[in-house]
Design an enzyme around this catalytic site. Structure first.
Site, mmCIF file in Angstrom:
data_model
loop_
_atom_site.group_PDB
_atom_site.id
_atom_site.type_symbol
_atom_site.label_atom_id
_atom_site.label_comp_id
_atom_site.label_asym_id
_atom_site.label_seq_id
_atom_site.Cartn_x
_atom_site.Cartn_y
_atom_site.Cartn_z
ATOM 1 N N TYR A 13 13.699 -100.211 52.991
ATOM 2 C CA TYR A 13 14.897 -99.493 53.420
ATOM 3 C C TYR A 13 14.501 -98.320 54.318
ATOM 4 O O TYR A 13 13.649 -97.513 53.951
ATOM 5 C CB TYR A 13 15.693 -98.975 52.216
ATOM 6 C CG TYR A 13 17.065 -98.506 52.645
ATOM 7 C CD1 TYR A 13 18.149 -99.364 52.571
ATOM 8 C CD2 TYR A 13 17.255 -97.251 53.201
ATOM 9 C CE1 TYR A 13 19.405 -98.966 53.021
ATOM 10 C CE2 TYR A 13 18.487 -96.850 53.664
ATOM 11 C CZ TYR A 13 19.564 -97.712 53.566
ATOM 12 O OH TYR A 13 20.793 -97.327 54.033
ATOM 13 N N GLN B 70 25.186 -102.026 50.464
ATOM 14 C CA GLN B 70 25.323 -103.422 50.887
ATOM 15 C C GLN B 70 23.981 -104.008 51.322
ATOM 16 O O GLN B 70 23.692 -105.182 51.062
ATOM 17 C CB GLN B 70 26.394 -103.570 51.980
ATOM 18 C CG GLN B 70 26.149 -102.783 53.268
ATOM 19 C CD GLN B 70 26.684 -101.358 53.220
ATOM 20 O OE1 GLN B 70 26.882 -100.790 52.134
ATOM 21 N NE2 GLN B 70 26.904 -100.766 54.381
ATOM 22 N N ASN C 113 19.964 -92.399 50.953
ATOM 23 C CA ASN C 113 20.904 -91.391 50.449
ATOM 24 C C ASN C 113 21.356 -91.725 49.015
ATOM 25 O O ASN C 113 20.791 -92.611 48.367
ATOM 26 C CB ASN C 113 22.107 -91.263 51.396
ATOM 27 C CG ASN C 113 22.905 -92.567 51.481
ATOM 28 O OD1 ASN C 113 22.760 -93.459 50.635
ATOM 29 N ND2 ASN C 113 23.736 -92.678 52.496
ATOM 30 N N SER D 107 11.834 -82.558 48.577
ATOM 31 C CA SER D 107 10.406 -82.323 48.752
ATOM 32 C C SER D 107 9.994 -80.925 48.298
ATOM 33 O O SER D 107 10.825 -80.028 48.195
ATOM 34 C CB SER D 107 10.089 -82.504 50.240
ATOM 35 O OG SER D 107 8.735 -82.793 50.426
ATOM 36 N N HIS E 171 12.743 -79.263 55.618
ATOM 37 C CA HIS E 171 13.124 -80.642 55.304
ATOM 38 C C HIS E 171 14.575 -80.742 54.861
ATOM 39 O O HIS E 171 15.288 -81.658 55.218
ATOM 40 C CB HIS E 171 12.259 -81.180 54.148
ATOM 41 C CG HIS E 171 11.150 -82.043 54.613
ATOM 42 N ND1 HIS E 171 11.360 -83.250 55.216
ATOM 43 C CD2 HIS E 171 9.802 -81.887 54.551
ATOM 44 C CE1 HIS E 171 10.186 -83.798 55.516
ATOM 45 N NE2 HIS E 171 9.228 -82.995 55.128
ATOM 46 N N HIS F 297 3.212 -81.597 46.738
ATOM 47 C CA HIS F 297 2.134 -81.205 47.644
ATOM 48 C C HIS F 297 1.519 -79.905 47.143
ATOM 49 O O HIS F 297 2.247 -78.949 46.865
ATOM 50 C CB HIS F 297 2.660 -80.932 49.052
ATOM 51 C CG HIS F 297 3.458 -82.058 49.646
ATOM 52 N ND1 HIS F 297 4.819 -82.009 49.802
ATOM 53 C CD2 HIS F 297 3.066 -83.262 50.122
ATOM 54 C CE1 HIS F 297 5.242 -83.134 50.356
ATOM 55 N NE2 HIS F 297 4.210 -83.919 50.557
ATOM 56 N N GLU G 75 3.139 -109.791 9.913
ATOM 57 C CA GLU G 75 4.325 -109.365 10.676
ATOM 58 C C GLU G 75 5.527 -110.276 10.416
ATOM 59 O O GLU G 75 6.569 -110.107 11.061
ATOM 60 C CB GLU G 75 3.989 -109.314 12.179
ATOM 61 C CG GLU G 75 2.990 -108.206 12.520
ATOM 62 C CD GLU G 75 2.779 -108.009 14.027
ATOM 63 O OE1 GLU G 75 3.232 -108.857 14.811
ATOM 64 O OE2 GLU G 75 2.161 -106.990 14.391
ATOM 65 N N HIS H 108 3.832 -117.860 14.727
ATOM 66 C CA HIS H 108 2.659 -117.379 15.464
ATOM 67 C C HIS H 108 1.393 -117.844 14.757
ATOM 68 O O HIS H 108 0.477 -118.396 15.376
ATOM 69 C CB HIS H 108 2.664 -115.843 15.537
ATOM 70 C CG HIS H 108 3.605 -115.272 16.549
ATOM 71 N ND1 HIS H 108 4.960 -115.507 16.521
ATOM 72 C CD2 HIS H 108 3.387 -114.472 17.635
ATOM 73 C CE1 HIS H 108 5.535 -114.864 17.551
ATOM 74 N NE2 HIS H 108 4.589 -114.236 18.234
#
Lengths: 431, 431
Positions: A131, A192, A215, A238, A263, A329, A416, A421
């Site tokens: 995207y 979409q 967004n 950020s 930013h 950062h 168990e 099993h």
């Protein structure tokens, strides 16, 4: 006025804790809208995608074919981008590729002391949707940061979606896609586009994983399709944390704080210093530089809203604060950054010394700029080749090793309450 | 009657696609309840945890101290577990530890050809919460599968929460915790336990990541606290895909299919074979074994509801189907399983040959039994040491390398409209 904290203040712990827990993002409640769009695209496929593209991007088309970005469009875009920028993108591409090639995990097959064969086998994710936002947040560098690790991982099919509001596409983004070798691109966006990638339509085959920023609608859509497909992290605003002694040029450090603040009004820039005078000099430099910054308004809102200057006794002793902040950062602007680095437990990326501004890492350092935000560096990592591969474990017993391990498996299965099993083992041992 | 598909049928593709997309899980809508519990614990801390524990677990206490599992309780539990089971747990522990030790990633620091220092640096998650369900789904093997990779990763603090309805705890779970060296254990569960781990209370310090299986309330709570803390995958019902030729004992393969089916009425067991007669023999063996299985009712519901026998022309040619199913567990019960393994692109774990029933991997194989379900092996991996570490990238420029890379970073910063980014570089180059 930017927030100032001093480690020696009585109320420091309370104010520092408040700084950590402060919400910088107001999450829009778009979930119901997104849910309806996802369901509609799942049910009606391309027709729904076309309808939403007309509605949200003001781009009316008769068929999906018109939403395919053609090789000619890509070539035209590349020609429109200045050579200097194309060259910079190519340099970034090559450096990102070289760095990420070192992240490819190796298969591990071995036979243990009792003769059981074990292993871990890595395979690439077969197809990935990337995207790319439209409008002003449409960054060519982000195309490279997402696509190159996928390429290095061996992802066979990368599908890029990018909305083109009013039919306008960012040529830099197409140039970056071209450099990354992406050939399947659709002019669609929003929930979409996420739905088309996750569920598939007649025109767009579904992918196994969706990455890339977007967004609130895109983020909500990614959360909802998670499970049907994989997704990357949902990035928040950020942030940068600069740890600097008094030997730095206050103008350099101010520039670094503002590079983050510009930013987004929700971005956060924090300075930790052991020199109160230096801290004030940086605060003054920030004010001076702000007035000359094209994105002054954004940067000022971020700096006054979320910025902070924290004065500490000594920098090494402040590393527990650094680890609590767990910044996306972290700049260590000191003479011997390695000494501090040894004490860094939580950070997305670290920039060492006085000559490594964070912006180098955003573009051409080679490491990834998609990094954990909002303190999530405490438990997660930046984007890497590992996000585009998955591991299958391998196990092989012989009749002899099954005889050796079987009784313990039978004991645990019975303990168990899972007799079936136990039975799948005992039946092979004639028990 | 179990579902039967034959690759040569005209409607095979449609029926196979339906098998893939069939929903096995009805998701309970508990989100509003969970939201209220999370907010209450966040606001009232221990008092809220105590209230919910009294309400949901019928365990009334005056203070959190009474909800701490003491060393004496752990020792008593270990004494109550049969030695055979303790020994089996210890064997499982040691084998899981040995296998997972090979997964520890290595730091990578290097200097590139132009002199830039780069690196990836791994650190362990500082603290992890391990959720263990109460009641019948309380498995000691799962305690080991979650705790051992965290130990191997170097996680300093592992906090276990396990509800004790009416004050009853499963001694096997405490024995497994003891073997894994877990010392901080609380008798709490549900969304209230997840909230306590994520936000912290006066009695319980918060953790950075929460792992482990749970019911719908726990899953919803984990989804909601994701971001505040890390979480592992949200596991769906278990599944096995057995690829078997006609040379197998139908009873063995039937036992393997039932070992999966007995987990849960929503579990899924699929057989792919190239021998129609063998397929029928397995179907008959399943019916015979079902009547002798203690968990017959659960297994029968799973087998008739979601089981399938798929007949194909040849097994190698069927590997694309195997990759579309992307099973959590894949058994390759053939003479030369490696030939098929080469074509496996999507699977959580592969069990090779006729003598490796999946249950070995559940307990004592050494690989992890927390694996991607519901086709998510297309994009994700089983639990590993990597889930308990995170990577920090490291970058260091000198004045010379900044001069080499700077102009490209400046060009890209300006091209993206982020002048402050460009400025943080140019200011250091006197540009």
């Amino acid at each position: 006025m930017v927030t100032r904290l001093n480690q020696t203040d009585i109320d420091f712990e309370a104010r520092f804790a408040a700084l950590l827990s402060g919400k910088r993002e107001v999450s829009e409640d778009v979930d119901q809208t997104v849910r309806a769009i996802l369901e509609d695209v799942r049910a009606r496929g391309d027709a729904a995608v076309i309808d939403y593209t007309a509605k949200f991007d003001r781009l009316a088309v008769a068929s999906m074919a018109e939403l395919v970005v053609t090789p000619q469009e890509i070539a035209d875009a590349v020609n429109r981008v200045p050579k200097e920028v194309c060259d910079a993108l190519q340099l970034a591409h090559d450096r990102i590729a070289a760095h990420h090639a070192r992240q490819l995990p190796k298969d591990d097959r071995y036979t243990d002391p009792i003769g059981v064969e074990l292993g871990s086998r890595w395979t690439s994710v077969e197809s990935v949707g990337l995207y790319v936002p439209g409008g002003t947040a449409s960054y060519p560098s982000s195309v490279l940061m997402n696509a190159v690790p996928a390429n290095v991982a061996g992802v066979k099919r990368i599908v890029m979606v990018v909305p083109s509001p009013d039919g306008v596409l960012n040529p830099q983004v197409l140039a970056a896609a071209s450099i990354a070798g992406i050939t399947e691109i659709y002019k669609i966006g929003g929930a979409q586009a996420v739905a088309a990638l996750a569920y598939g339509t007649a025109a767009i085959a579904p992918v196994a994983k969706i990455v890339g920023p977007g967004n609130a609608f895109v983020a909500a859509a990614k959360r909802r399709v998670f499970g049907t497909v994989g997704i990357d992290m949902i990035a928040g605003p950020s942030e940068v944390l600069v740890v600097a002694d008094g030997e730095n040029d206050p103008n350099w450090i101010a520039a670094d704080l503002l590079a983050q603040a510009e930013h987004d009004t929700n971005a956060q820039s924090i300075l930790i210093t052991d020199d109160p005078g230096f801290g004030e000099a940086v605060a003054e430099a920030v004010e001076r530089q702000l007035t000359r910054l094209p994105r002054e308004q954004v940067a000022r809102a971020s700096w006054t809203g979320f910025g902070a200057i924290i004065t500490v006794e000594d920098l090494e002793g402040a590393m527990p604060l650094v680890n609590r902040i767990a910044a996306e950062h972290l700049e260590l602007a000191v003479a011997e950054p390695e000494k501090l680095l040894d004490k860094v437990l939580n950070a997305g990326a670290v920039f060492l010394g006085r000559h490594t501004p964070e912006a180098i890492g955003d573009y051409v350092g080679g490491s990834n700029h998609v990094l954990p935000t909002a303190r999530s560096a405490r438990f997660s990592s930046g984007l890497s080749v590992l996000d585009f591969v998955k591991r299958t474990s391998v196990l092989k017993c012989t009749p002899e090793t099954l005889r050796a391990l079987g009784p313990a498996a039978i004991a645990l299965g019975e303990a168990e309450g899972l007799s079936g099993h136990a039975r799948s083992v005992s039946i092979r041992l004639n028990l």
